[in-house]
Design an enzyme around this catalytic site. Structure first.
Site, PDB file in Angstrom:
ATOM      1  N   LYS A  68       0.862  -1.188   0.000  1.00  0.00           N
ATOM      2  CA  LYS A  68       0.000   0.000   0.000  1.00  0.00           C
ATOM      3  C   LYS A  68       0.892   1.231   0.000  1.00  0.00           C
ATOM      4  O   LYS A  68       2.072   1.146   0.313  1.00  0.00           O
ATOM      5  CB  LYS A  68      -0.935  -0.002   1.212  1.00  0.00           C
ATOM      6  CG  LYS A  68      -0.204  -0.092   2.549  1.00  0.00           C
ATOM      7  CD  LYS A  68      -1.165  -0.326   3.689  1.00  0.00           C
ATOM      8  CE  LYS A  68      -0.415  -0.414   5.017  1.00  0.00           C
ATOM      9  NZ  LYS A  68      -1.320  -0.656   6.132  1.00  0.00           N
ATOM     10  N   ASP A  99      -4.111  -4.860   8.524  1.00  0.00           N
ATOM     11  CA  ASP A  99      -4.524  -4.576   7.143  1.00  0.00           C
ATOM     12  C   ASP A  99      -5.877  -5.183   6.783  1.00  0.00           C
ATOM     13  O   ASP A  99      -6.502  -4.776   5.819  1.00  0.00           O
ATOM     14  CB  ASP A  99      -3.458  -5.051   6.158  1.00  0.00           C
ATOM     15  CG  ASP A  99      -2.259  -4.120   6.121  1.00  0.00           C
ATOM     16  OD1 ASP A  99      -2.401  -2.942   6.513  1.00  0.00           O
ATOM     17  OD2 ASP A  99      -1.187  -4.572   5.691  1.00  0.00           O
TER      18      ASP A  99
END
Length: 152
Positions: free
Chosen positions: A70, A111
């Site tokens: 990310k 996450d």
């Protein structure tokens, strides 16, 4: 081949992997321990890896892999980017004749990815290579890994 081990990932003396953001903040979860134990954040940043790639450092005889899944620490990864990072890591493992690798339930802690889906992805990415994967789990992880056999 995935093998599940109950215990502390950091007792493993082989190659390690975990997920991070491109900004390499590593301020929460298991990433904090990686940052404290292995440091080298400037070296990791100098590699200028993008989402879907993997940064790596050598720590003695170990490779420490940082899957960039990310952009910012506050973002959430997606399965596509995790898969790209896994493929990049597999390629480094193959190029360096690595035969084993340990990691937590990558992408599934803070996450929020779904472990059965990630597990399937790991199996698929590593299906055609001879690399043993050790997934280190804690009692808090048990609901995500129902039905698996833990190694002794």
């Amino acid at each position: 081949m995935i093998n599940y081990v109950q215990g502390d990932l950091f007792t493993y003396t082989g190659n390690l992997a975990h997920c991070v953001s491109q900004d390499l903040v590593m301020g929460k979860g298991i990433a904090v321990t990686f940052k404290k134990k292995f440091g080298n954040v400037d070296l990791l940043k100098s590699q200028e890896k993008q989402v879907g790639e993997v940064a790596a450092i050598r720590w003695g005889t170990q490779y420490i892999f940082y899957l960039i899944t990310k952009t910012k620490y506050s973002d959430k990864p997606d399965y596509k980017d995790l898969c790209k990072s896994l493929i990049a890591m597999r390629n480094i493992c193959v190029a360096n004749n690595l035969t084993e690798l340990a990691m937590p339930l990558i992408g599934c802690g803070l996450d929020g990815l779904d472990w059965p889906r990630v597990e399937s992805m790991v199996n698929e990415v590593f299906a055609d290579v001879r690399i043993s994967i050790y997934i280190y789990v804690q009692p808090a992880d048990w609901p995500a890994i129902q039905g698996v056999k833990l190694m002794d």
